[in-house]
Design a protein around this motif. Structure first.
Motif, PDB file in Angstrom:
ATOM      1  N   SER A 270      78.503   0.026 -29.302  1.00  0.00           N
ATOM      2  CA  SER A 270      79.273   0.968 -30.117  1.00  0.00           C
ATOM      3  C   SER A 270      80.568   1.362 -29.418  1.00  0.00           C
ATOM      4  CB  SER A 270      78.458   2.235 -30.404  1.00  0.00           C
ATOM      5  OG  SER A 270      77.338   1.934 -31.203  1.00  0.00           O
ATOM      6  N   PHE A 271      81.631   1.380 -30.201  1.00  0.00           N
ATOM      7  CA  PHE A 271      82.872   1.958 -29.694  1.00  0.00           C
ATOM      8  C   PHE A 271      83.331   3.125 -30.564  1.00  0.00           C
ATOM      9  CE2 PHE A 271      84.114  -1.918 -32.080  1.00  0.00           C
ATOM     10  CZ  PHE A 271      84.868  -1.352 -33.095  1.00  0.00           C
ATOM     11  N   VAL A 272      82.504   3.476 -31.569  1.00  0.00           N
ATOM     12  CA  VAL A 272      82.722   4.682 -32.375  1.00  0.00           C
ATOM     13  C   VAL A 272      81.523   5.601 -32.182  1.00  0.00           C
ATOM     14  CG1 VAL A 272      83.053   5.626 -34.688  1.00  0.00           C
ATOM     15  CG2 VAL A 272      84.106   3.447 -34.089  1.00  0.00           C
ATOM     16  N   ASP A 273      81.754   6.831 -31.780  1.00  0.00           N
ATOM     17  CA  ASP A 273      80.674   7.797 -31.546  1.00  0.00           C
ATOM     18  C   ASP A 273      80.357   8.508 -32.855  1.00  0.00           C
ATOM     19  OD1 ASP A 273      78.889   9.664 -30.708  1.00  0.00           O
ATOM     20  OD2 ASP A 273      80.129  10.427 -29.062  1.00  0.00           O
ATOM     21  N   ASN A 275      77.694  10.129 -33.531  1.00  0.00           N
ATOM     22  CA  ASN A 275      77.034  11.424 -33.325  1.00  0.00           C
ATOM     23  C   ASN A 275      78.074  12.535 -33.297  1.00  0.00           C
ATOM     24  OD1 ASN A 275      74.382  10.391 -33.087  1.00  0.00           O
ATOM     25  ND2 ASN A 275      74.827   9.730 -30.983  1.00  0.00           N
ATOM     26  N   LYS A 276      79.214  12.215 -32.703  1.00  0.00           N
ATOM     27  CA  LYS A 276      80.296  13.185 -32.655  1.00  0.00           C
ATOM     28  C   LYS A 276      81.103  13.180 -33.948  1.00  0.00           C
ATOM     29  CE  LYS A 276      84.420  14.309 -29.904  1.00  0.00           C
ATOM     30  NZ  LYS A 276      85.271  13.866 -28.755  1.00  0.00           N
ATOM     31  N   ASN A 277      81.228  11.995 -34.545  1.00  0.00           N
ATOM     32  CA  ASN A 277      82.007  11.834 -35.782  1.00  0.00           C
ATOM     33  C   ASN A 277      81.152  11.119 -36.825  1.00  0.00           C
ATOM     34  OD1 ASN A 277      84.750  12.665 -34.648  1.00  0.00           O
ATOM     35  ND2 ASN A 277      84.195  10.991 -33.264  1.00  0.00           N
ATOM     36  N   PRO A 278      80.248  11.807 -37.499  1.00  0.00           N
ATOM     37  CA  PRO A 278      79.326  11.145 -38.437  1.00  0.00           C
ATOM     38  C   PRO A 278      80.011  10.572 -39.677  1.00  0.00           C
ATOM     39  CG  PRO A 278      79.110  13.533 -38.560  1.00  0.00           C
ATOM     40  CD  PRO A 278      79.992  13.256 -37.392  1.00  0.00           C
ATOM     41  N   ALA A 279      81.176  11.087 -40.033  1.00  0.00           N
ATOM     42  CA  ALA A 279      81.881  10.586 -41.220  1.00  0.00           C
ATOM     43  C   ALA A 279      83.371  10.488 -40.922  1.00  0.00           C
ATOM     44  CB  ALA A 279      81.638  11.504 -42.416  1.00  0.00           C
ATOM     45  N   PRO A 280      83.751   9.559 -40.042  1.00  0.00           N
ATOM     46  CA  PRO A 280      85.178   9.457 -39.687  1.00  0.00           C
ATOM     47  C   PRO A 280      86.008   8.890 -40.837  1.00  0.00           C
ATOM     48  CG  PRO A 280      83.946   7.660 -38.702  1.00  0.00           C
ATOM     49  CD  PRO A 280      82.925   8.575 -39.322  1.00  0.00           C
ATOM     50  N   ASN A 281      87.240   9.325 -40.913  1.00  0.00           N
ATOM     51  CA  ASN A 281      88.168   8.712 -41.853  1.00  0.00           C
ATOM     52  C   ASN A 281      88.414   7.263 -41.427  1.00  0.00           C
ATOM     53  OD1 ASN A 281      88.715  11.329 -43.095  1.00  0.00           O
ATOM     54  ND2 ASN A 281      89.923  11.773 -41.257  1.00  0.00           N
ATOM     55  N   VAL A 282      88.631   6.404 -42.399  1.00  0.00           N
ATOM     56  CA  VAL A 282      88.928   5.004 -42.090  1.00  0.00           C
ATOM     57  C   VAL A 282      90.234   4.620 -42.785  1.00  0.00           C
ATOM     58  CG1 VAL A 282      88.186   2.610 -42.260  1.00  0.00           C
ATOM     59  CG2 VAL A 282      86.493   4.418 -41.837  1.00  0.00           C
ATOM     60  N   ILE A 283      91.204   4.183 -41.989  1.00  0.00           N
ATOM     61  CA  ILE A 283      92.482   3.704 -42.523  1.00  0.00           C
ATOM     62  C   ILE A 283      92.577   2.213 -42.199  1.00  0.00           C
ATOM     63  CG2 ILE A 283      94.986   3.917 -42.467  1.00  0.00           C
ATOM     64  CD1 ILE A 283      94.599   6.808 -41.445  1.00  0.00           C
ATOM     65  N   GLY A 521      91.294   8.296 -32.820  1.00  0.00           N
ATOM     66  CA  GLY A 521      90.643   9.253 -31.935  1.00  0.00           C
ATOM     67  C   GLY A 521      89.136   9.237 -32.009  1.00  0.00           C
ATOM     68  N   ALA A 522      88.571   8.601 -33.055  1.00  0.00           N
ATOM     69  CA  ALA A 522      87.116   8.530 -33.182  1.00  0.00           C
ATOM     70  C   ALA A 522      86.515   7.473 -32.267  1.00  0.00           C
ATOM     71  CB  ALA A 522      86.724   8.245 -34.641  1.00  0.00           C
ATOM     72  N   LEU A 523      87.360   6.644 -31.656  1.00  0.00           N
ATOM     73  CA  LEU A 523      86.855   5.623 -30.743  1.00  0.00           C
ATOM     74  C   LEU A 523      86.526   6.254 -29.395  1.00  0.00           C
ATOM     75  CD1 LEU A 523      88.169   3.847 -32.964  1.00  0.00           C
ATOM     76  CD2 LEU A 523      88.961   2.318 -31.123  1.00  0.00           C
ATOM     77  N   ASN A 524      85.453   5.775 -28.790  1.00  0.00           N
ATOM     78  CA  ASN A 524      85.102   6.273 -27.464  1.00  0.00           C
ATOM     79  C   ASN A 524      85.477   5.275 -26.370  1.00  0.00           C
ATOM     80  OD1 ASN A 524      83.145   4.292 -27.647  1.00  0.00           O
ATOM     81  ND2 ASN A 524      81.493   5.727 -28.158  1.00  0.00           N
ATOM     82  N   ARG A 525      86.206   4.252 -26.770  1.00  0.00           N
ATOM     83  CA  ARG A 525      86.717   3.287 -25.801  1.00  0.00           C
ATOM     84  C   ARG A 525      88.178   3.012 -26.128  1.00  0.00           C
ATOM     85  NH1 ARG A 525      82.353  -1.690 -25.384  1.00  0.00           N
ATOM     86  NH2 ARG A 525      80.432  -0.456 -25.479  1.00  0.00           N
TER      87      ARG A 525
END
Length: 621
Positions: A270-273, A275-283, A521-525
């Motif tokens: 995973s490179f998207v967290d 748990n921290k961002n359960p519904a991130p915006n996607v562009i 910003g939703a990426l953890n890497r």
């Protein structure tokens, strides 16, 4: 009757008239082939002088076939002239031959344009876009239309002058009233015998494109094709919607080979967290005609994509991706539906089929996302609108949503205008959103609304300069978004729409190599590069996997972050396909039915099985 009398009778007969006109048409086709070789001098030079000259000989068979088709009405007119005075008038033959001259000249120029843009000889493909004349016009406006039109008119007038002189002189020599029985019988015999040159001889199989293929150099094979014949063949012999022309193995064997390419453990990195961002915006940014060939590259000492070069070091970057097709309509299905391209078909042109495909927008709508699609042109082009509506996109912004002053591109509104509108809308968003932006400024005619940076009037320079412009707009958009509070809950993706021959490298596989970039910003890497081989269609499963969403319905898509996912990519183009994996690369040509480019110890069965099963899936939808 003396020999001289017989000879004189023949040279004043209807048959001699037909044969002479037939030979003239064949000579025209040979001249058109020489023009094609000269126009594509670099490719011809790489093939070699001897091979280029041999295209004239090997292409002659197809020239003869097409010339015979063209001459058939003349034979019918001359048969009717025995009974009706009207068919003895030169005007009948002038009108018909004038129409033929116009069409042949037009098709010769259109063929050069299609080859330069798409890398294949003229066929029925461009006709798919006739319901979008504005977009078709925009696609060719980078060509020297004014000079081309003037040259066309001059050549047409000259040919018509020669044609008129020939017809008047020849028809005056025909002894219409003498030996009418012999004339009818000989013309009927000629009509019957014309079947032989039309089908290319007495062999079992009638002529097709492979009949003129002769070289290991694929450009030479393509040059041997008669463009007019190829278009006619394409129109008449559209692939039967109920048959699969790409069957190489039993369906069971092909299916087993394809299944072996899709191994998955259900786990992934995973490179998207979530748990921290359960519904991130996607562009999702789908960049017109953007390929790997321009990344980190310079033109006239200027970086073509300086913004992207920097952005790819700030996110999760997949550097070894491949586009699924060679046109935007194929690319949309690949990106949004994870669906592989077909050779000379496009599934989004057939709503009854495209409606059965999965779509990212549908998956996000299930999660109560707002779904939007931005495009500066007309969404009706290539039947995109029907496809997008079927995909449950809720909001559309297209050409008619911009003021006339902002419709400053031949396609509609330039990328800077669309970007600003999209950014302003994002500022107002109140719920999670899946937003897709299809750019357009780097499409032909490669015009930009700013001062030219990469100088040059040739097609490649114009193309690279348009990429430089769109790169600056995308980079600015990312900068604007990264300053917003919602950036920390956003995943932004940049991917191209399709492959592109420019800039030319001589390798077909290079035309389809692309990249895939995740930012936000939703990426953890960040600053991570993966060189794992993947396809454009793999975006769907990879994205959904990162967001903890099911990708089960995207059966052709692989999760690139699954550690046991196999590395491979498949791409299709007119009359051929390519397959790439860790073992090597292959380019297969359907006309010659052989591999025309190969690197490494590639297993050809994998590519053929994929082609077979992909088209079978298309047929059954």
């Amino acid at each position: 009757m003396s020999l001289s009398t017989v000879s004189n009778s023949f040279f004043h007969s209807r048959i001699w008239f037909v044969l002479r006109y037939w030979l003239i048409i064949i000579l025209f086709f040979e001249a058109a082939r020489i023009f094609f070789l000269l126009w594509n001098f670099k490719e011809a030079q790489s093939a070699g002088l001897l091979i280029s000259l041999l295209t004239l000989w090997h292409g002659l068979l197809m020239d003869i076939s097409m010339a015979t088709y063209i001459i058939l009405p003349f034979i019918l007119f001359l048969i009717l002239s025995v009974f009706f005075f009207f068919f003895r008038k030169p005007i009948v033959y002038m009108v018909y031959s004038g129409l033929i001259i116009f069409l042949l000249l037009f098709l010769t120029l259109a063929d050069i344009s299609s080859f330069n843009s798409w890398g294949f000889r003229l066929d029925a493909t461009p006709l798919q876009y006739f319901n979008s004349p504005k977009e078709m016009w925009a696609s060719i406006q980078h060509l020297p239309l004014l000079w081309g039109s003037l040259i066309f008119i001059v050549i047409f007038i000259y040919f018509m002058w020669l044609n008129t002189r020939f017809l008047k002189r020849s028809l005056m020599q025909i002894q219409f009233r003498s030996n009418w029985v012999v004339s009818i019988l000989s013309l009927l015999l000629l009509l019957g015998l014309s079947v032989i040159p039309i089908r290319g001889g007495l062999q079992l199989s009638p002529i097709n494109q492979s009949s003129v293929y002769f070289s290991r150099n694929n450009f030479a094979n393509l040059a041997a094709i008669n463009a007019s014949w190829n278009l006619m063949y394409s129109l008449i012999n559209k692939i039967d919607k109920n048959s699969n022309p790409y069957v190489s193995y039993s369906m069971q064997e092909a299916g087993a080979i394809v299944d072996s390419l899709y191994t998955s453990s259900g786990t992934h990195e995973s490179f998207v967290d979530i748990n921290k961002n359960p519904a991130p915006n996607v562009i999702l940014i789908i960049w017109e005609s953007f390929t790997y060939k321009v990344i980190d590259k310079k033109s006239r000492e200027i970086f073509i994509t300086p913004g992207y070069n920097k952005l790819k070091t700030e996110g999760v970057y997949f550097s070894n991706m491949y586009a699924t097709g060679d046109r935007t309509d194929k690319g949309l299905a690949g990106v949004l539906s994870g669906y592989p391209a077909q050779n000379d078909h496009s599934i989004i042109h057939i709503p009854v089929k495209s409606a059965k495909m999965p779509m990212l927008s549908k998956e996000f709508l299930k999660r109560n996302y707002e779904t939007s699609f931005y495009y500066g042109g007309e969404t009706e082009f290539a039947n995109m609108k029907a496809y997008l509506l079927q995909g449950s996109f809720q909001n559309f912004v297209s050409i008619n949503d911009f003021q006339k002053k902002d419709q400053n591109s031949k396609w509609g509104a330039h990328d800077n205008v669309v970007m600003q509108r999209m950014f302003n809308d994002l500022l107002k968003a109140t719920k999670p959103h899946f937003t897709t932006w299809l750019t357009l400024s780097s499409h032909e005619p490669y015009e930009v609304p700013v001062t030219t940076v990469i100088k040059g009037k040739d097609e490649e320079s114009l193309y690279l300069n348009s990429l430089h412009y769109t790169d600056s707009i995308i980079y600015r958009f990312v900068e604007l978004c990264s300053d917003q509070p919602w950036w920390n809950n956003t995943v932004l993706i940049i991917t191209p729409d399709h492959g592109k021959p420019l800039p030319r490298t001589g390798k077909k596989v290079d035309d389809f190599r692309t990249s895939l970039l995740f930012l936000g910003g939703a990426l953890n890497r960040s600053g991570i590069e993966y060189d794992k081989i993947g396809s454009q269609v793999d975006l769907a499963a990879t994205l959904l996997g990162q967001l903890g969403m099911s990708s089960k319905s995207f059966v052709w898509s692989k999760d690139l972050m699954n550690p046991i996912t196999k590395e491979w990519a498949f791409f299709a183009f007119n009359n051929g396909f390519g397959y790439k994996d860790a073992e090597g690369t292959m380019i297969y040509d359907h006309i010659s039915k052989k591999v025309i480019q190969k690197e490494g110890s590639i297993n050809e069965k994998k590519g053929k099985a994929l082609q077979q099963m992909i088209f079978q899936d298309y047929l059954t939808k």
